[in-house]
Design a protein around this motif. Structure first.
Motif, PDB file in Angstrom:
ATOM      1  N   LYS A   7       0.811  -1.217   0.000  1.00 42.49           N
ATOM      2  CA  LYS A   7       0.000   0.000   0.000  1.00 42.49           C
ATOM      3  C   LYS A   7       0.845   1.267   0.000  1.00 42.49           C
ATOM      4  O   LYS A   7       0.310   2.370  -0.165  1.00 42.49           O
ATOM      5  CB  LYS A   7      -0.909   0.014   1.229  1.00 42.49           C
ATOM      6  CG  LYS A   7      -1.839  -1.182   1.344  1.00 42.49           C
ATOM      7  CD  LYS A   7      -2.607  -1.151   2.650  1.00 42.49           C
ATOM      8  CE  LYS A   7      -3.440  -2.398   2.863  1.00 42.49           C
ATOM      9  NZ  LYS A   7      -4.138  -2.384   4.177  1.00 42.49           N
ATOM     10  N   LEU A   8       2.159   1.125   0.182  1.00 43.57           N
ATOM     11  CA  LEU A   8       3.026   2.299   0.241  1.00 43.57           C
ATOM     12  C   LEU A   8       3.162   2.931  -1.141  1.00 43.57           C
ATOM     13  O   LEU A   8       3.048   2.245  -2.166  1.00 43.57           O
ATOM     14  CB  LEU A   8       4.404   1.912   0.783  1.00 43.57           C
ATOM     15  CG  LEU A   8       4.443   1.404   2.223  1.00 43.57           C
ATOM     16  CD1 LEU A   8       5.863   0.968   2.593  1.00 43.57           C
ATOM     17  CD2 LEU A   8       3.950   2.474   3.198  1.00 43.57           C
ATOM     18  N   PRO A   9       3.404   4.238  -1.192  1.00 49.75           N
ATOM     19  CA  PRO A   9       3.541   4.923  -2.487  1.00 49.75           C
ATOM     20  C   PRO A   9       4.609   4.276  -3.366  1.00 49.75           C
ATOM     21  O   PRO A   9       5.745   4.078  -2.939  1.00 49.75           O
ATOM     22  CB  PRO A   9       3.947   6.346  -2.079  1.00 49.75           C
ATOM     23  CG  PRO A   9       3.379   6.518  -0.710  1.00 49.75           C
ATOM     24  CD  PRO A   9       3.494   5.178  -0.055  1.00 49.75           C
ATOM     25  N   GLY A  10       4.234   3.916  -4.579  1.00 51.89           N
ATOM     26  CA  GLY A  10       5.161   3.350  -5.537  1.00 51.89           C
ATOM     27  C   GLY A  10       5.357   1.849  -5.442  1.00 51.89           C
ATOM     28  O   GLY A  10       6.056   1.265  -6.278  1.00 51.89           O
ATOM     29  N   LEU A  11       4.735   1.195  -4.445  1.00 54.61           N
ATOM     30  CA  LEU A  11       4.985  -0.232  -4.235  1.00 54.61           C
ATOM     31  C   LEU A  11       3.772  -1.100  -4.567  1.00 54.61           C
ATOM     32  O   LEU A  11       3.683  -2.246  -4.129  1.00 54.61           O
ATOM     33  CB  LEU A  11       5.434  -0.501  -2.790  1.00 54.61           C
ATOM     34  CG  LEU A  11       6.644   0.276  -2.289  1.00 54.61           C
ATOM     35  CD1 LEU A  11       7.140  -0.314  -0.974  1.00 54.61           C
ATOM     36  CD2 LEU A  11       7.758   0.301  -3.320  1.00 54.61           C
ATOM     37  N   GLY A  12       2.859  -0.586  -5.364  1.00 54.06           N
ATOM     38  CA  GLY A  12       1.650  -1.319  -5.690  1.00 54.06           C
ATOM     39  C   GLY A  12       1.891  -2.572  -6.510  1.00 54.06           C
ATOM     40  O   GLY A  12       1.024  -3.454  -6.567  1.00 54.06           O
ATOM     41  N   ALA A  13       3.083  -2.689  -7.147  1.00 56.16           N
ATOM     42  CA  ALA A  13       3.376  -3.869  -7.963  1.00 56.16           C
ATOM     43  C   ALA A  13       3.777  -5.073  -7.117  1.00 56.16           C
ATOM     44  O   ALA A  13       3.842  -6.192  -7.629  1.00 56.16           O
ATOM     45  CB  ALA A  13       4.485  -3.554  -8.970  1.00 56.16           C
ATOM     46  N   ILE A  14       4.051  -4.867  -5.836  1.00 56.98           N
ATOM     47  CA  ILE A  14       4.406  -5.972  -4.947  1.00 56.98           C
ATOM     48  C   ILE A  14       3.130  -6.693  -4.533  1.00 56.98           C
ATOM     49  O   ILE A  14       2.171  -6.070  -4.089  1.00 56.98           O
ATOM     50  CB  ILE A  14       5.167  -5.456  -3.714  1.00 56.98           C
ATOM     51  CG1 ILE A  14       6.494  -4.812  -4.143  1.00 56.98           C
ATOM     52  CG2 ILE A  14       5.432  -6.580  -2.716  1.00 56.98           C
ATOM     53  CD1 ILE A  14       7.288  -4.222  -3.001  1.00 56.98           C
ATOM     54  N   ARG A  15       3.137  -8.015  -4.663  1.00 54.01           N
ATOM     55  CA  ARG A  15       1.925  -8.801  -4.370  1.00 54.01           C
ATOM     56  C   ARG A  15       2.210  -9.850  -3.301  1.00 54.01           C
ATOM     57  O   ARG A  15       3.257 -10.495  -3.310  1.00 54.01           O
ATOM     58  CB  ARG A  15       1.416  -9.509  -5.628  1.00 54.01           C
ATOM     59  CG  ARG A  15       0.968  -8.585  -6.740  1.00 54.01           C
ATOM     60  CD  ARG A  15       0.325  -9.392  -7.851  1.00 54.01           C
ATOM     61  NE  ARG A  15       1.283 -10.323  -8.443  1.00 54.01           N
ATOM     62  CZ  ARG A  15       0.954 -11.518  -8.929  1.00 54.01           C
ATOM     63  NH1 ARG A  15      -0.304 -11.938  -8.873  1.00 54.01           N
ATOM     64  NH2 ARG A  15       1.871 -12.296  -9.452  1.00 54.01           N
ATOM     65  N   LEU A  16       1.269 -10.010  -2.385  1.00 55.04           N
ATOM     66  CA  LEU A  16       1.355 -11.064  -1.382  1.00 55.04           C
ATOM     67  C   LEU A  16       0.911 -12.372  -2.031  1.00 55.04           C
ATOM     68  O   LEU A  16      -0.219 -12.495  -2.484  1.00 55.04           O
ATOM     69  CB  LEU A  16       0.474 -10.728  -0.184  1.00 55.04           C
ATOM     70  CG  LEU A  16       0.459 -11.752   0.964  1.00 55.04           C
ATOM     71  CD1 LEU A  16       1.837 -11.868   1.603  1.00 55.04           C
ATOM     72  CD2 LEU A  16      -0.578 -11.341   2.020  1.00 55.04           C
ATOM     73  N   ARG A  17       1.803 -13.379  -2.065  1.00 54.49           N
ATOM     74  CA  ARG A  17       1.509 -14.639  -2.738  1.00 54.49           C
ATOM     75  C   ARG A  17       1.257 -15.790  -1.768  1.00 54.49           C
ATOM     76  O   ARG A  17       0.751 -16.844  -2.166  1.00 54.49           O
ATOM     77  CB  ARG A  17       2.676 -15.011  -3.664  1.00 54.49           C
ATOM     78  CG  ARG A  17       2.913 -14.042  -4.807  1.00 54.49           C
ATOM     79  CD  ARG A  17       1.756 -14.068  -5.794  1.00 54.49           C
ATOM     80  NE  ARG A  17       1.448 -15.421  -6.215  1.00 54.49           N
ATOM     81  CZ  ARG A  17       2.116 -16.086  -7.161  1.00 54.49           C
ATOM     82  NH1 ARG A  17       3.124 -15.478  -7.794  1.00 54.49           N
ATOM     83  NH2 ARG A  17       1.778 -17.307  -7.489  1.00 54.49           N
ATOM     84  N   GLY A  18       1.629 -15.637  -0.511  1.00 58.85           N
ATOM     85  CA  GLY A  18       1.428 -16.714   0.444  1.00 58.85           C
ATOM     86  C   GLY A  18       1.666 -16.226   1.861  1.00 58.85           C
ATOM     87  O   GLY A  18       2.201 -15.142   2.071  1.00 58.85           O
ATOM     88  N   GLY A  19       1.234 -17.024   2.830  1.00 65.42           N
ATOM     89  CA  GLY A  19       1.465 -16.676   4.228  1.00 65.42           C
ATOM     90  C   GLY A  19       0.621 -15.536   4.724  1.00 65.42           C
ATOM     91  O   GLY A  19       1.030 -14.807   5.640  1.00 65.42           O
ATOM     92  N   SER A  20      -0.568 -15.376   4.176  1.00 64.08           N
ATOM     93  CA  SER A  20      -1.416 -14.234   4.544  1.00 64.08           C
ATOM     94  C   SER A  20      -1.836 -14.283   6.017  1.00 64.08           C
ATOM     95  O   SER A  20      -2.164 -13.241   6.592  1.00 64.08           O
ATOM     96  CB  SER A  20      -2.660 -14.191   3.649  1.00 64.08           C
ATOM     97  OG  SER A  20      -3.410 -15.387   3.752  1.00 64.08           O
ATOM     98  N   ALA A  21      -1.816 -15.462   6.622  1.00 65.89           N
ATOM     99  CA  ALA A  21      -2.206 -15.573   8.034  1.00 65.89           C
ATOM    100  C   ALA A  21      -1.266 -14.797   8.943  1.00 65.89           C
ATOM    101  O   ALA A  21      -1.650 -14.419  10.056  1.00 65.89           O
ATOM    102  CB  ALA A  21      -2.246 -17.040   8.456  1.00 65.89           C
ATOM    103  N   ALA A  22      -0.044 -14.542   8.457  1.00 62.24           N
ATOM    104  CA  ALA A  22       0.939 -13.808   9.257  1.00 62.24           C
ATOM    105  C   ALA A  22       1.207 -12.418   8.689  1.00 62.24           C
ATOM    106  O   ALA A  22       2.241 -11.810   8.977  1.00 62.24           O
ATOM    107  CB  ALA A  22       2.245 -14.598   9.348  1.00 62.24           C
ATOM    108  N   ALA A  23       0.270 -11.903   7.888  1.00 57.79           N
ATOM    109  CA  ALA A  23       0.492 -10.612   7.219  1.00 57.79           C
ATOM    110  C   ALA A  23       0.582  -9.444   8.185  1.00 57.79           C
ATOM    111  O   ALA A  23       1.016  -8.351   7.815  1.00 57.79           O
ATOM    112  CB  ALA A  23      -0.617 -10.347   6.205  1.00 57.79           C
TER     113      ALA A  23
END
Length: 218
Positions: A10-26
């Motif tokens: 969500k940080l400015p300029g970092l929208g291309a980064i995607r969470l691919r796994g481990g969402s339980a510990a996000a």
């Protein structure tokens, strides 16, 4: 308040980064970014780092990428970011994403086209913001929508008539936007403190314009 893994895209300029796994510990807190160049990083981290794996200086096989996840979990890092592209790590195997789920460690994918200097700068600024203010980092949309208004406030030293002229709008529009801006930080602090927090976020978190080759040679 601290920067969390889920805040990074969500940080400015970092929208291309995607969470691919481990969402339980996000919600894992991010203490600092760390760029892993060696096969093993366990002796170089203290815990809480967001570890970036590039594959630039060392070939990363699917087996080694899995080892990175196991090692990250063992060392207590906040999460891992793996850079993908044609040159080095082509793509993240689905088995790796499932392993991140099983280990409950956030796994992000970042394209090589996103410069690391911009990523680490954005994360570093967000950490400073969160630690200094005790607030969650503001997302990119909030900062982008207020950037012109705050730039005008700085240039005009808070004079709303001058701000209206600079922005090409009515003074009432400036006043309304200022009120809306302050309301993006809904807490019990005084209005002046709210605006100071927003101003600090603007200065710390907005992306730095890239330096052109022409400017570098001056």
């Amino acid at each position: 308040m601290t920067l969390r893994c889920l805040d990074v895209p969500k940080l400015p300029g970092l929208g291309a980064i995607r969470l691919r796994g481990g969402s339980a510990a996000a919600n894992n807190p991010v203490r600092w970014p760390y760029l892993a160049e060696n096969r093993s990083f366990k002796d170089r981290v203290k815990g809480g780092e967001l570890v970036f794996v590039t594959g630039i200086s060392r070939h990363r096989s699917p087996q080694n990428l899995a080892e990175c996840l196991y090692e990250g979990k063992q060392c207590g890092v906040s999460g891992l970011v793996m850079l993908t592209g044609d040159a080095y790590i082509g793509q993240l195997p689905n088995t790796l994403c499932h392993l991140a789920d099983d280990l409950a460690i956030p796994l992000f994918e970042q394209p090589y086209s996103l410069p690391m200097v911009e990523v680490t700068e954005a994360i570093g600024r967000a950490i400073v913001w969160a630690e200094h203010t005790g607030r969650e980092p503001l997302d990119a949309d909030t900062l982008a929508n207020s950037a012109d208004l705050i730039d005008a406030w700085i240039a005009c030293q808070g004079n709303q008539s001058a701000m209206a002229k600079a922005l090409g709008c009515h003074r009432n529009t400036v006043r309304n936007r200022m009120n809306q801006l302050i309301d993006t930080l809904p807490d019990e602090t005084a209005r002046a403190d709210r605006f100071k927090a927003q101003l600090l976020a603007h200065l710390l978190l907005k992306p730095t314009p890239p330096v052109s080759r022409h400017q570098e040679t001056k």
